[in-house]
Each structure stands twice: as C-alpha cells, then as structure tokens.
Design a protein around this motif. Structure first.
Motif, PDB file in Angstrom:
ATOM      1  N   ASN A   1     -39.793 -27.365  61.080  1.00  0.00           N
ATOM      2  CA  ASN A   1     -40.331 -26.256  61.593  1.00  0.00           C
ATOM      3  C   ASN A   1     -39.153 -25.090  61.911  1.00  0.00           C
ATOM      4  O   ASN A   1     -39.224 -24.163  62.500  1.00  0.00           O
TER       5      ASN A   1
ATOM      6  N   GLY B   1     -46.397 -30.528  54.870  1.00  0.00           N
ATOM      7  CA  GLY B   1     -46.906 -29.342  55.541  1.00  0.00           C
ATOM      8  C   GLY B   1     -46.083 -28.230  55.688  1.00  0.00           C
ATOM      9  O   GLY B   1     -46.402 -27.195  56.229  1.00  0.00           O
TER      10      GLY B   1
ATOM     11  N   TYR C   1     -43.146 -28.725  58.124  1.00  0.00           N
ATOM     12  CA  TYR C   1     -43.676 -27.562  58.800  1.00  0.00           C
ATOM     13  C   TYR C   1     -42.926 -26.369  58.752  1.00  0.00           C
ATOM     14  O   TYR C   1     -43.014 -25.683  59.402  1.00  0.00           O
ATOM     15  N   SER C   2     -41.879 -26.238  57.854  1.00  0.00           N
ATOM     16  CA  SER C   2     -41.147 -25.039  57.726  1.00  0.00           C
ATOM     17  C   SER C   2     -42.019 -23.879  57.139  1.00  0.00           C
ATOM     18  O   SER C   2     -43.160 -24.148  56.532  1.00  0.00           O
ATOM     19  N   LEU C   3     -41.783 -22.443  57.680  1.00  0.00           N
ATOM     20  CA  LEU C   3     -42.510 -21.596  57.128  1.00  0.00           C
ATOM     21  C   LEU C   3     -41.629 -20.756  56.287  1.00  0.00           C
ATOM     22  O   LEU C   3     -40.755 -19.880  57.359  1.00  0.00           O
ATOM     23  N   LEU C   4     -41.784 -20.287  55.027  1.00  0.00           N
ATOM     24  CA  LEU C   4     -40.898 -19.413  54.665  1.00  0.00           C
ATOM     25  C   LEU C   4     -41.767 -18.051  54.010  1.00  0.00           C
ATOM     26  O   LEU C   4     -42.522 -18.331  53.266  1.00  0.00           O
ATOM     27  N   ALA C   5     -41.204 -17.096  54.740  1.00  0.00           N
ATOM     28  CA  ALA C   5     -42.028 -15.771  54.147  1.00  0.00           C
ATOM     29  C   ALA C   5     -41.573 -15.350  52.642  1.00  0.00           C
ATOM     30  O   ALA C   5     -40.555 -15.884  52.118  1.00  0.00           O
ATOM     31  N   ALA C   6     -42.384 -14.330  52.151  1.00  0.00           N
ATOM     32  CA  ALA C   6     -41.949 -13.773  50.847  1.00  0.00           C
ATOM     33  C   ALA C   6     -40.353 -13.514  50.556  1.00  0.00           C
ATOM     34  O   ALA C   6     -39.918 -12.813  51.274  1.00  0.00           O
TER      35      ALA C   6
ATOM     36  N   GLU D   1     -48.095 -25.967  50.899  1.00  0.00           N
ATOM     37  CA  GLU D   1     -48.634 -24.610  50.036  1.00  0.00           C
ATOM     38  C   GLU D   1     -47.532 -23.596  49.836  1.00  0.00           C
ATOM     39  O   GLU D   1     -46.693 -23.510  50.547  1.00  0.00           O
TER      40      GLU D   1
ATOM     41  N   GLY E   1     -47.092 -28.070  66.090  1.00  0.00           N
ATOM     42  CA  GLY E   1     -46.249 -27.069  65.393  1.00  0.00           C
ATOM     43  C   GLY E   1     -46.684 -27.264  63.627  1.00  0.00           C
ATOM     44  O   GLY E   1     -45.952 -27.066  62.968  1.00  0.00           O
ATOM     45  N   GLU E   2     -47.885 -27.739  63.508  1.00  0.00           N
ATOM     46  CA  GLU E   2     -48.459 -28.040  62.140  1.00  0.00           C
ATOM     47  C   GLU E   2     -49.262 -26.698  62.017  1.00  0.00           C
ATOM     48  O   GLU E   2     -49.489 -25.785  62.930  1.00  0.00           O
ATOM     49  N   HIS E   3     -49.568 -26.337  60.711  1.00  0.00           N
ATOM     50  CA  HIS E   3     -50.079 -25.063  60.481  1.00  0.00           C
ATOM     51  C   HIS E   3     -51.430 -25.246  59.547  1.00  0.00           C
ATOM     52  O   HIS E   3     -51.559 -26.044  58.790  1.00  0.00           O
TER      53      HIS E   3
ATOM     54  N   ALA F   1     -46.745 -10.216  42.962  1.00  0.00           N
ATOM     55  CA  ALA F   1     -47.803 -10.919  43.620  1.00  0.00           C
ATOM     56  C   ALA F   1     -48.365 -10.270  44.568  1.00  0.00           C
ATOM     57  O   ALA F   1     -47.871  -9.542  45.353  1.00  0.00           O
TER      58      ALA F   1
ATOM     59  N   ILE G   1     -51.363 -26.807  47.602  1.00  0.00           N
ATOM     60  CA  ILE G   1     -51.972 -25.787  46.987  1.00  0.00           C
ATOM     61  C   ILE G   1     -50.626 -24.971  46.403  1.00  0.00           C
ATOM     62  O   ILE G   1     -49.662 -24.604  47.141  1.00  0.00           O
TER      63      ILE G   1
ATOM     64  N   LYS H   1     -44.959 -24.625  54.552  1.00  0.00           N
ATOM     65  CA  LYS H   1     -45.819 -23.563  53.642  1.00  0.00           C
ATOM     66  C   LYS H   1     -44.698 -22.358  53.244  1.00  0.00           C
ATOM     67  O   LYS H   1     -43.797 -21.795  53.943  1.00  0.00           O
ATOM     68  N   LEU H   2     -44.648 -21.874  51.809  1.00  0.00           N
ATOM     69  CA  LEU H   2     -44.163 -20.995  51.251  1.00  0.00           C
ATOM     70  C   LEU H   2     -44.881 -19.771  50.761  1.00  0.00           C
ATOM     71  O   LEU H   2     -45.887 -20.116  50.184  1.00  0.00           O
ATOM     72  N   ASP H   3     -44.418 -18.683  51.165  1.00  0.00           N
ATOM     73  CA  ASP H   3     -45.129 -17.434  50.575  1.00  0.00           C
ATOM     74  C   ASP H   3     -44.759 -17.231  48.930  1.00  0.00           C
ATOM     75  O   ASP H   3     -43.998 -17.973  48.455  1.00  0.00           O
ATOM     76  N   ASN H   4     -44.799 -16.021  48.624  1.00  0.00           N
ATOM     77  CA  ASN H   4     -44.677 -15.791  47.242  1.00  0.00           C
ATOM     78  C   ASN H   4     -43.298 -15.305  46.744  1.00  0.00           C
ATOM     79  O   ASN H   4     -42.514 -14.842  47.853  1.00  0.00           O
TER      80      ASN H   4
ATOM     81  N   PHE I   1     -51.642 -18.717  58.771  1.00  0.00           N
ATOM     82  CA  PHE I   1     -51.767 -19.709  59.141  1.00  0.00           C
ATOM     83  C   PHE I   1     -51.826 -19.495  60.721  1.00  0.00           C
ATOM     84  O   PHE I   1     -51.429 -18.892  61.379  1.00  0.00           O
TER      85      PHE I   1
ATOM     86  N   PHE J   1     -50.520 -14.971  53.220  1.00  0.00           N
ATOM     87  CA  PHE J   1     -49.888 -16.063  53.792  1.00  0.00           C
ATOM     88  C   PHE J   1     -50.337 -16.198  55.378  1.00  0.00           C
ATOM     89  O   PHE J   1     -49.709 -15.340  56.322  1.00  0.00           O
TER      90      PHE J   1
ATOM     91  N   GLN K   1     -32.639 -13.700  42.248  1.00  0.00           N
ATOM     92  CA  GLN K   1     -33.097 -12.489  42.926  1.00  0.00           C
ATOM     93  C   GLN K   1     -32.113 -11.248  42.752  1.00  0.00           C
ATOM     94  O   GLN K   1     -32.284 -10.249  43.610  1.00  0.00           O
TER      95      GLN K   1
ATOM     96  N   GLN L   1     -43.762  -7.882  45.980  1.00  0.00           N
ATOM     97  CA  GLN L   1     -44.825  -8.648  46.978  1.00  0.00           C
ATOM     98  C   GLN L   1     -45.443  -7.449  47.762  1.00  0.00           C
ATOM     99  O   GLN L   1     -45.121  -6.693  48.279  1.00  0.00           O
TER     100      GLN L   1
ATOM    101  N   LEU M   1     -35.736 -15.263  39.261  1.00  0.00           N
ATOM    102  CA  LEU M   1     -36.190 -14.197  39.803  1.00  0.00           C
ATOM    103  C   LEU M   1     -35.570 -12.784  39.796  1.00  0.00           C
ATOM    104  O   LEU M   1     -35.414 -12.089  40.764  1.00  0.00           O
TER     105      LEU M   1
ATOM    106  N   ILE N   1     -40.692 -16.811  46.175  1.00  0.00           N
ATOM    107  CA  ILE N   1     -39.419 -17.530  46.828  1.00  0.00           C
ATOM    108  C   ILE N   1     -38.610 -18.309  45.933  1.00  0.00           C
ATOM    109  O   ILE N   1     -39.115 -18.871  44.772  1.00  0.00           O
TER     110      ILE N   1
END
Lengths: 319, 319, 319
Positions: free
Chosen positions: C257, C221, C239-244, C201, A183-185, A207, C163, C223-226, A177, A175, B245, A229, B227, C228
């Motif tokens: 964002n 835009g 454009y939000s970003l979510l970690a695993a 993604e 603010g785009e990735h 994963a 993706i 992006k999500l990690d594994n 970026f 992950f 989860q 993870q 999950l 989730i």
C-alpha cells in the motif's frame, strides 16, 4: 442496460424500489433519467439537489437532498466503492475479435498486420501503418496518418488531418480505483472515450486515457510531443503545444494555445487559462485564471518571481 | 527536387528570379547550391553572408547581406513560417506499402509480422523480433537485435552490435512548428534521419526523433535506459550513459562519456562537455564547457554547491 | 551450464582449480554450490564469509575471507567487469522463432498477429489482443487481459486477473553495465525475470525490467498507471498505487500500500515502509523505515516540512 434492482443485488445494496432500466453511470450534473449517479462529497450537494439521474447511490448524510423521482440506493458508507462495483456492469468488452463490417474507404492505405475491429470507420486518404490496432467502433477522419504499432481502443474518435506517431496508445483506461477498508483497490471501469479533433499531432509512445464517463478531449490543432501522459477526462484546448514528457493528471482543462514545457505537469481537476505558458518542469497545483501569463517552478509561481527566487537562493548559498 | 519559382508560388512568395532546381532545405551553414535556406535571427547574419545556399528566404532586415549568386525569396515577415510551408515539398511519404527489393542477409532471423519496406538492408546475424516495422531505406548493421514491436521510420541507420528494446520508436518526427499570427501551428516536415552507431543499446519505450535537416546521432557504445526522449538533431557522445526517463531537448550535444541520472533533462541548443556527470533530475539550462564535472539541481549548479544549498535550506526551515 | 575452468578461460582469468559445473551467476547471499558469485565492496565481506557459492571472483583484498570449499577466480582489479563478461555465458537467447509446444487454454481469445513462443502457458479465459509478443516459457494466469502490442520477454510470469495495457514492455533488460578503464561499457546480461502476481493492473507504455539475478516483483493487487519505469530487481508491495511517469531505480523495495504520486521517483537500493505516501515529484533518496507517513520534495522530507519550506521560501522571495 441493466435493471436497477438487479444491479443493486449484484453490487450488494438492499433495494426495494422500482425496476428502472439503467444504461450508464454518470456524474450528478450530466446524468439523465436512465443513468445512475452517486455522491461522495458535500461539495456536490447542489448538483445532487438538481440531478436528473434516474437513481443515485447515497449515504444517510445526503439522503434528504435526493430530488423526488430519483431512486435511492442507500449505503452505510463508501458510495464510491459501490459506484466502482457498478461500473463493471456498464463496461463493454475491451476487445472483439471479429473483423466484420468495418467501413474503410478504398483510397486509404492500410498496412500489413493491422487489426481493424467491427464497426470501425476510416475515411478517405488515410494511412494506417503496419502493426496498428483499431478497436471496435473507432472513427478516423480524412487524411489522418497512423504510424506503426499505434493502438486505439474501442469507441475513440480521431479527426481529419491528424498524425499519430508510433507506439502511441489512445483510449487506454484511466487510472481510477475505489478502495476497500482493507486497502484493496476496486477498478472503476472507464466507460468513456477519447475525442481527438482535426489537425492534431501526437508524438511517439504517448498514453492518452479514455474518460471514466464522457470524453477525454484534444481539440483542433493541438500538438503533443513524445512520451506524454494525458489522464482521463482531460481537455486540451485548441492549438495547445505540449513538449515531451508532460504529464496531465485527471480532469485537467487547458484553454486554447496553452504551451507546456518539457516534463511539466498538472495536478488533477484544475483549469488553465488560454495562452498560458508553463516553463519546463512547472508543476501546476491550482487553477490559472488569468490568460496570457508565464509560470515556472513547483509549486508553480509567476515566471519572474521564480527567476527572482533563484537569485535569492544564489545569495543564500553564498551567505 | 522542385523548381524554385514553382516552390515560391506554392508557399505564397512573389518571385521573378531564376528557375533553380532545389533539392532540400538546410541551415545557412550547411546548405549547398541546390538547397534553400532562411534567416530568422540576427545571430545568423555572419552565416548568411557566407552561405553557399542556392536561395534564401529573407525579410528586408537581412536582404542586403545576402551574398551575390544566392537567389532571394523576399517576405514581409515570419520567414520561419514560409520555411515550414516549404518543408512539405521536400518531405518523403512516411510509409511505402511495397515490400519489394529489400536486402536481408539470410543468416538474419526475421520474426513473424515484421514489416520490411523497400530499400531496407539488414546485415548478417541480426535478430528482428515479431511486430517490428522497418521503414524504407533503413540500414541495420551486423548482429543487431531488435526486440518486439520496435518501429524504425524510413531512412534511419542502425550500426552493428546494437540492441533496441521493445516498443521503442526511432526516427519519428521532431517537434517543430512555425506559428501563424492567429496562433495556429504549421508543421515543419522533419526531412533528416537518425544515425545510431555501433554497440549502442536503447531501452524500451524510448522515442528518438529524426532531425529536421541532417541527422540525430547516437554515437558508438552509448547506452540508453527506458522511456527516454531524444529530440531532433541531438548528438549523444560515445559511451554516454542515460538513465531512465531522461529528456533531451532539440539540438542538445553531449560529449563522450556523459552520464545523465534518471529524469534529468536538457534545454535545447546547448552542449555538454565530455565526462560530465548529471545527478538525477538535473535540468541543464546552458552550455557545460569544462569536462569532468558533476552537476545537480534545476537550474543546475555544481553538485557540491547543490548539496550546500540543501543544507542552507534545512537551516532556513529550522529558523 | 559451463565448466568453471572453461568459463575462466573465456573471460580471461587464469585458473588452475577444479572443473566445477556452473549454472548461473548470483549474489553472495543467494548463490548455491553450482553458482558463481563476486565481491566488489567491503560491505559484502560478511556475505562472502558465509557464501555457499561454488566459486567467487575476488581481488587480493578479499581473498582471505573466501570460505573453504569455494573456488577462487582471482583478478587484479575490477571484479565487476569479469562478472559482466561471465554473465554472457549464462544468458539465454532472447528470441526463439519456434512456436511449437505452447499450452494455450482453448477458452482464451488469442488475437491476430500475436506471437506465442515455445513453452508459453496461457490459462483459461485470457484475452491476448493483436500484436502482442509472448516470449519463450512465459506463464499467464487465468482471466488476464493483454491489450494490443504488449511485449513480454521470455521466462516472465504474469498472475491471474491482471490487465496490461497497450504498448507496455515486461521483462526487458535492466540497465546494467561494468566499465572498462577506457570508459567503455560491458553489458551485464540480465538473466532473471519478472514476476507479476494476481490482480495487478499496469498502464500503457510502461517498461518493467527483468532482474539481473532472481526476479523483479510486482505483488498482488498493485496498480500502475502509464509511462512508468520499474528497474531491475525492484519489489512493489501488495496494493501499491503508482501514478503516471513514476520512475523506480534498481532494487527499490516498496512495502504494501505504498502510494507514489506522478513523476515521483526513487534512488536505487532502498526500501520504503508500508503505507507510505509520496506526493507528486517526490525523489526518495534513502530508506523510509516508519510506515504510514507522507513525504514530498527532492531531496525528500516530511510533507508538512516541505509545505513549511515553501512558506519560508515565499517569505524569502518577499524579503
């Protein structure tokens, strides 16, 4: 391979220097003469001064420290963003529909509906159950068992005597970026791989991310439970034991025989000493340097301290 | 089946006794005359004294308590390690590539790229979507729906009217290992199965482990979200509701209508009374004996106490 | 479509009114004249008074507020249970074994063992790797890449340039049940879908639930990690970003964002302002209205407050 001047043009950097052939991106420390690197943070200044990289993306802040013979791609700001843009030009296609020229030992049992891409090598006495996907140039060692619907992305390496349970993914993209001013990735293509050593067992629905450069590593005899993870560039030491739903952030390094309880996790870019035990739900937020200790809590602390804290909170509650 | 003297030789125990046929490993309490058991901890001494096992692995500490008629495999230390070694000899091959002799009702709709192993029975009006894997001797009851890429390991039992969502794994190996003196891990083969009763729904990307001996059980009408981790030998009571989860450690026993909030979890070998409600992120660390109560926190406590504690912490923060 | 009087009979409600054709269930606010709605809680009273629904399931408590022209399905109690029963009659079959009449652009690379149901549209230059399942009437935009064993349930929409990593599930059923007096759970069929906009993604082994009505949305835009969990009817902003291992409960709405650290989570039915940052393990329990702030902890608080609290707890421990 791409010529440095062509690459510079593609990613929008003015460059008048030599037309060096560049084969990969890499860190300042690891890069060779045919690789491109970059510097974002002053903490890597020393690495910049001694880098063997063929070229480097830098802002003016660091430009004087670039060693002679290393070509300079000069940017006004955000070198990380240019590195991200460059990463695309070193990525391989994630999928090749050709099946030709894999090398599967005839003693191995390959199930129905298994896809084996070009360049795969599968050693003796393996079992690959139905629905598995083995990407291009993956190597699988002797006697390894892949349960149904395991997906292994290209270029990964699995050792001998491993067991990978159903629906687990190995070698998916880390992950990573870079971010634009608006603010785009921008994706950092993950051009590394995963190396799993011998006698590793990985549970279901895990994963395991491939490295951005180099390799995510799971060392000999480590055992992972389900729904875990493992982020890009982690190193899991020999004989480590990770219980279900553990989450490792990027570049976590575990020594040998580390034990992590269920739902425990690490912040990124830290190392954990050998023979460390982490209770369930521990959240490791900095390096653990002394081996053989037990921790708990988030933020984490010595396990006995954590028990004492719970006692104090119990008394606070009654007060 | 393996002869006891042969088994002893394979796992490195000197044994001069009778050549008993042994068909399985089991607990002291459950073992029958053709089964092998073991004792690790004094808390099982009473079970040893009354065991019906045909043979038992023991150290000198417990040897006098072995009932007459029960053969003795005497070890100097670490009986658990010998049990792990023995477990291999009772394991079945995880995968049989033969498709012959399954019994699928013609009213059921079996998708493309589904693998159905030998001995599978699928009742009326089921839907098995593309990419599913149904291992040897699995039974699936009437009207059950398996979404795409579900993997069910051999010997599991799914009831009628169940819905299993995509990419879920049922019957994967529990996370069980014995440990050598040098810190290596020896797999305890998971020779039990999973029994899912009628009207159970299980979300996507869950992992439901098979039992080490006996069965992991999900009882009638229970509903699991996505999950979720269910470890070996858990029992989930009728009409329980588990949010996404959730993680259950080994041998957790939930009574009927237990409700678990998202990301809540249990430590192993404990039981939770019927009609218990656990708030999100609760970590259950010991038995819950009184039914109908609500808990929160980790370590867990009465929900009202937890709210009070948060109030106290708020005041501490302002002090 | 089902006639209202027939539907009433099926779900056990006495109804003597007009035989209206009903095409769907919907919320009071969203429902049109050919849709059925329901009211459970007084907080929706205003929505009831102005609803355009063709019919509504109500108890006597709210019956006087039903607007004229809206048909009444009167129940003694538990209207939610009747809604659940009714949801079945608007559900589509989850799987159609027909492959006919999909529209796949010839420039797209469709791997082996991919199932593409009727009505699917796949635009130019897509890659669909082996083992993927694409349910009926799914649309996939230009240049999107689906890694192996991705399962997409019917009616979902994936934009261009996305993706989706291996073993991820998109469009599985949200976790929704009504409960009988005896503690059984009646499935609320999830008749909505998932809409994923361009350039999203999503990592491996994620579960993205379809909406109960309407759409679960992941905007441009993001992006999500594994690993989730995204529950039904969530909206994830641009454009939000979510970690695993992040978990979003039902109807969580994230602005643009928003950044969520690993294992962080939300309670249901809340909104998070744009540019909010949530540290790892944050548990959001109510709306975040001011944008651009950073939070931590569970229950969550301002990140600086959380750090201060940890300092206070450290001193408590030493006291």
């Amino acid at each position: 391979m791409i010529a440095l001047d062509l690459l510079a043009r593609h990613i929008g950097i003015a460059y008048e220097g030599a037309s060096l052939p560049i084969v990969a991106l890499n860190t300042l420390k690891e890069a060779q003469g045919n690789e491109l690197s970059f510097i974002v943070d002053a903490k890597h200044l020393q690495a910049l001064k001694t880098t063997k990289a063929g070229a480097v993306i830098v802002t003016d802040a660091f430009i004087d420290a670039v060693p002679s013979g290393c070509e300079i791609l000069r940017v006004a700001s955000n070198p990380y963003l240019y590195m991200a843009k460059a990463s695309y030009y070193f990525s391989k296609t994630p999928y090749e529909s050709r099946r030709g020229a894999a090398k599967v030992d005839e003693s191995s049992d390959i199930g129905e509906n298994v896809f084996i891409a070009e360049g795969v090598r599968i050693a003796k006495a393996c079992t690959v159950m139905p629905g598995c996907y083995i990407g291009a140039d993956v190597t699988i060692g002797e006697g390894t068992v892949l349960h149904p619907n395991v997906s292994i992305y290209r270029d990964c390496y699995i050792g001998s005597g491993c067991i990978i349970h159903a629906n687990t993914t190995i070698g998916c993209d880390g992950f990573g970026f870079a971010h634009t001013q608006t603010g785009e990735h921008v994706k950092i293509y993950q051009n590394g791989n995963v190396i799993i050593e011998d006698d590793v067992e990985i549970g279901s629905n895990c994963a395991i991310d491939r490295a951005v450069f180099g390799s995510t590593q799971i060392k000999k005899g480590a055992k992972l439970d389900n729904l875990i993870q493992v982020a890009h560039n982690c190193v899991i030491g020999e004989y480590s034991l990770l219980a279900a739903q553990v989450g490792l952030s990027g570049s976590s390094e575990l020594g040998r025989n580390v034990v992590m309880g269920g739902q425990s996790a690490t912040a990124g870019h830290l190392s954990i000493a050998p023979f460390t035990t982490l209770a369930a739900r521990t959240g490791v937020t900095k390096n653990i340097e002394q081996s053989g200790k037990t921790f708990a809590g988030f933020p984490f602390m010595d396990h006995k301290q954590w028990l004492k804290l719970q006692g104090k909170l119990g008394r606070l509650l009654k007060s």
